[in-house]
Design a protein around this motif. Structure first.
Motif, PDB file in Angstrom:
ATOM      1  N   PRO A  20      10.767  -0.571  -7.653  1.00 34.61           N
ATOM      2  CA  PRO A  20       9.745  -1.579  -7.369  1.00 34.61           C
ATOM      3  C   PRO A  20       8.351  -0.960  -7.363  1.00 34.61           C
ATOM      4  CG  PRO A  20      10.867  -0.927  -5.353  1.00 34.61           C
ATOM      5  CD  PRO A  20      11.615  -0.276  -6.483  1.00 34.61           C
ATOM      6  N   THR A  21       7.378  -1.744  -7.749  1.00 34.47           N
ATOM      7  CA  THR A  21       5.982  -1.313  -7.617  1.00 34.47           C
ATOM      8  C   THR A  21       5.560  -1.509  -6.165  1.00 34.47           C
ATOM      9  OG1 THR A  21       5.453  -1.897  -9.891  1.00 34.47           O
ATOM     10  CG2 THR A  21       3.603  -1.727  -8.352  1.00 34.47           C
ATOM     11  N   ILE A  22       4.946  -0.493  -5.600  1.00 35.39           N
ATOM     12  CA  ILE A  22       4.526  -0.553  -4.203  1.00 35.39           C
ATOM     13  C   ILE A  22       3.037  -0.856  -4.162  1.00 35.39           C
ATOM     14  CG2 ILE A  22       4.335   0.728  -2.049  1.00 35.39           C
ATOM     15  CD1 ILE A  22       6.829   2.305  -2.949  1.00 35.39           C
ATOM     16  N   VAL A  23       2.689  -1.957  -3.512  1.00 38.49           N
ATOM     17  CA  VAL A  23       1.300  -2.419  -3.429  1.00 38.49           C
ATOM     18  C   VAL A  23       0.792  -2.152  -2.010  1.00 38.49           C
ATOM     19  CG1 VAL A  23      -0.272  -4.369  -3.716  1.00 38.49           C
ATOM     20  CG2 VAL A  23       1.795  -4.195  -5.140  1.00 38.49           C
ATOM     21  N   LEU A  24      -0.241  -1.322  -1.900  1.00 35.30           N
ATOM     22  CA  LEU A  24      -0.790  -0.897  -0.611  1.00 35.30           C
ATOM     23  C   LEU A  24      -2.109  -1.622  -0.348  1.00 35.30           C
ATOM     24  CD1 LEU A  24      -0.239   2.926  -1.241  1.00 35.30           C
ATOM     25  CD2 LEU A  24       1.239   1.429   0.101  1.00 35.30           C
ATOM     26  N   VAL A  25      -2.151  -2.416   0.711  1.00 30.71           N
ATOM     27  CA  VAL A  25      -3.326  -3.236   1.011  1.00 30.71           C
ATOM     28  C   VAL A  25      -4.005  -2.710   2.268  1.00 30.71           C
ATOM     29  CG1 VAL A  25      -4.166  -5.561   1.456  1.00 30.71           C
ATOM     30  CG2 VAL A  25      -2.175  -5.225  -0.032  1.00 30.71           C
ATOM     31  N   HIS A  26      -5.246  -2.268   2.119  1.00 36.79           N
ATOM     32  CA  HIS A  26      -5.980  -1.720   3.262  1.00 36.79           C
ATOM     33  C   HIS A  26      -6.555  -2.833   4.131  1.00 36.79           C
ATOM     34  CE1 HIS A  26     -10.098  -2.596   1.837  1.00 36.79           C
ATOM     35  NE2 HIS A  26      -9.632  -2.344   0.624  1.00 36.79           N
ATOM     36  N   GLY A  27      -7.032  -2.441   5.293  1.00 40.63           N
ATOM     37  CA  GLY A  27      -7.582  -3.412   6.232  1.00 40.63           C
ATOM     38  C   GLY A  27      -9.087  -3.335   6.362  1.00 40.63           C
ATOM     39  N   ALA A  28      -9.603  -3.858   7.467  1.00 43.41           N
ATOM     40  CA  ALA A  28     -11.046  -3.898   7.701  1.00 43.41           C
ATOM     41  C   ALA A  28     -11.591  -2.508   7.995  1.00 43.41           C
ATOM     42  CB  ALA A  28     -11.344  -4.825   8.877  1.00 43.41           C
ATOM     43  N   PHE A  29     -12.867  -2.324   7.676  1.00 42.79           N
ATOM     44  CA  PHE A  29     -13.632  -1.100   7.943  1.00 42.79           C
ATOM     45  C   PHE A  29     -13.166   0.076   7.086  1.00 42.79           C
ATOM     46  CE2 PHE A  29     -12.764  -3.258  12.119  1.00 42.79           C
ATOM     47  CZ  PHE A  29     -13.890  -4.072  12.095  1.00 42.79           C
ATOM     48  N   ALA A  30     -12.278  -0.178   6.109  1.00 38.76           N
ATOM     49  CA  ALA A  30     -11.716   0.890   5.284  1.00 38.76           C
ATOM     50  C   ALA A  30     -11.756   0.484   3.816  1.00 38.76           C
ATOM     51  CB  ALA A  30     -10.282   1.188   5.719  1.00 38.76           C
ATOM     52  N   ASP A  31     -11.279   1.376   2.949  1.00 36.03           N
ATOM     53  CA  ASP A  31     -11.122   1.039   1.533  1.00 36.03           C
ATOM     54  C   ASP A  31      -9.801   1.605   1.037  1.00 36.03           C
ATOM     55  OD1 ASP A  31     -11.492   3.774   0.998  1.00 36.03           O
ATOM     56  OD2 ASP A  31     -13.630   3.514   0.594  1.00 36.03           O
ATOM     57  N   ALA A  32      -9.530   1.430  -0.257  1.00 37.83           N
ATOM     58  CA  ALA A  32      -8.229   1.806  -0.797  1.00 37.83           C
ATOM     59  C   ALA A  32      -7.961   3.305  -0.716  1.00 37.83           C
ATOM     60  CB  ALA A  32      -8.115   1.336  -2.249  1.00 37.83           C
ATOM     61  N   SER A  33      -9.007   4.127  -0.613  1.00 38.80           N
ATOM     62  CA  SER A  33      -8.800   5.573  -0.531  1.00 38.80           C
ATOM     63  C   SER A  33      -8.100   5.981   0.763  1.00 38.80           C
ATOM     64  CB  SER A  33     -10.140   6.313  -0.648  1.00 38.80           C
ATOM     65  OG  SER A  33     -10.962   6.058   0.484  1.00 38.80           O
ATOM     66  N   SER A  34      -8.043   5.086   1.742  1.00 38.31           N
ATOM     67  CA  SER A  34      -7.339   5.406   2.983  1.00 38.31           C
ATOM     68  C   SER A  34      -5.840   5.602   2.749  1.00 38.31           C
ATOM     69  CB  SER A  34      -7.559   4.293   4.022  1.00 38.31           C
ATOM     70  OG  SER A  34      -7.084   3.043   3.551  1.00 38.31           O
ATOM     71  N   TRP A  35      -5.347   5.161   1.586  1.00 35.72           N
ATOM     72  CA  TRP A  35      -3.934   5.311   1.247  1.00 35.72           C
ATOM     73  C   TRP A  35      -3.647   6.571   0.429  1.00 35.72           C
ATOM     74  CZ3 TRP A  35      -0.611   2.444   3.757  1.00 35.72           C
ATOM     75  CH2 TRP A  35      -0.931   1.139   4.142  1.00 35.72           C
ATOM     76  N   ASN A  36      -4.642   7.409   0.176  1.00 36.71           N
ATOM     77  CA  ASN A  36      -4.475   8.523  -0.760  1.00 36.71           C
ATOM     78  C   ASN A  36      -3.252   9.388  -0.452  1.00 36.71           C
ATOM     79  OD1 ASN A  36      -6.693   7.700  -2.166  1.00 36.71           O
ATOM     80  ND2 ASN A  36      -8.041   9.362  -1.525  1.00 36.71           N
ATOM     81  N   GLY A  37      -3.081   9.767   0.808  1.00 35.71           N
ATOM     82  CA  GLY A  37      -1.960  10.630   1.177  1.00 35.71           C
ATOM     83  C   GLY A  37      -0.615   9.977   0.927  1.00 35.71           C
ATOM     84  N   VAL A  38      -0.542   8.679   1.154  1.00 34.48           N
ATOM     85  CA  VAL A  38       0.704   7.939   0.928  1.00 34.48           C
ATOM     86  C   VAL A  38       0.953   7.774  -0.572  1.00 34.48           C
ATOM     87  CG1 VAL A  38       1.905   5.750   1.321  1.00 34.48           C
ATOM     88  CG2 VAL A  38       0.491   6.746   3.136  1.00 34.48           C
TER      89      VAL A  38
END
Length: 323
Positions: free
Chosen positions: A48-66
């Motif tokens: 499956p394609t995993i879609v990572l959705v960030h929250g407030a005060f952040a951006d998509a780079s907060s998922w980099n480690g994951v």
């Protein structure tokens, strides 16, 4: 007249048996092949394609480690930019992102991103699992504000409101984290040098992100996983536990601040992998194999019987004496 053996008849009988055996094999192959082609062959398993959705005060780079860890495991990953303009418009945007991806999906939401995956996944049969990371998980009629009123946290005193204007005469109010509060409330287990940069580069969320009430709750119909951040000061950990229990989520708790995906990417990745593995195992390898296998066996038995009978009759004919 006495029966006698016609010269060469033994050779003809042997040839007849060979021909009959060949017919039986051909008939068996003809009957069995469609069953294998139609359903007897294992379906190709696609991760499956995993879609990572960030929250407030952040951006998509907060998922980099994951992202790095998931890609090393061979999973396709996308971390779209969350507009942070309001629950209705943001969830519609995320739903449109899902429409652009082929195959099964696993959605992961952090913080306000949890509200979005709960809405964006509704009615989408390709979404197999939902994962909530220190997230909002509203039921129909709830919003971030109503949940926070039941489970207060330090976020209420850590934000500042800033009016904004947009094209077409649109205007509203953005919420920012106060720079001197971000480390304590948002990311206490990260170095202060890191949280100072986060304070400067934060993306604000419009107040409508937390005031608009959920119209759907996909977690009622889709299996869910939840990571509770026990040291969270942005969303009360008791709220996270309440949401997870209400949804019947597979739940883990870790000693983490609100930004678990940054501070503890390994633990977050492990939970996402659980959801992804469950999504893979939920898809059948061999659809309708039982009925098709029975049909194939029945056909093979019938073909063998027909071919065998033909061989016996042909053999008898060849053995008949010449008048």
């Amino acid at each position: 007249m006495a029966a006698f053996q016609v010269p060469g008849s033994r050779r003809r009988i042997r040839r007849a048996h060979v021909i009959a055996a060949g017919c039986a094999l051909a008939l068996c192959t003809t009957v069995a092949a469609p069953a294998a082609a139609d359903g007897g062959t294992a379906t190709t398993m696609t991760k499956p394609t995993i879609v990572l959705v960030h929250g407030a005060f952040a951006d998509a780079s907060s998922w980099n480690g994951v992202v790095e860890r998931l890609e090393r495991r061979g999973y396709p990953v996308i971390a779209p930019a969350n507009p942070l303009r309001g629950l209705y418009s943001d969830s519609a945007y995320i739903a449109s992102v899902l429409d652009s991806i082929k195959g099964p999906l696993v959605l992961v939401g952090h913080s306000y991103g949890g509200s979005l995956i709960s809405s964006a996944a509704a009615g989408n049969s390709r979404v197999k699992s939902l994962v909530y990371v220190a997230a909002l998980m509203p039921d129909v009629g709830e919003n971030g504000m109503s949940l926070a009123a039941r489970f207060p946290s330090e976020l209420g005193t850590a934000t500042k409101s800033v009016p904004y204007r947009a094209g077409g005469g649109l205007s509203g109010t953005d919420l920012y984290l106060k720079p001197d509060k971000l480390h304590q409330v948002f990311a206490a287990d990260l170095p202060e040098s890191t949280t100072r940069l986060m304070a400067v580069t934060q993306r604000p969320a419009a107040t409508t992100a937390f005031s608009e009430k959920a119209k759907v709750a996909a977690w009622k119909h889709i299996p869910s996983w939840f990571l509770v951040a026990k040291q969270d000061k942005t969303i009360n950990p008791d709220q996270e536990r309440f949401e997870a229990k209400r949804a019947g989520s597979h739940t883990v708790e870790i000693d983490s601040s609100h930004v678990a995906m940054i501070a503890h990417p390994e633990a977050v990745t492990d939970l996402v992998l659980q959801a992804a593995t469950a999504a893979e195992s939920a898809r059948p390898m061999l659809p309708d194999t039982g009925s098709r296998a029975e049909s194939a066996l029945t056909g093979i038995a019938a073909a063998s019987l027909i071919a065998g009978t033909g061989a016996v009759l042909l053999g008898r004919r060849l053995r008949r004496p010449t008048p």
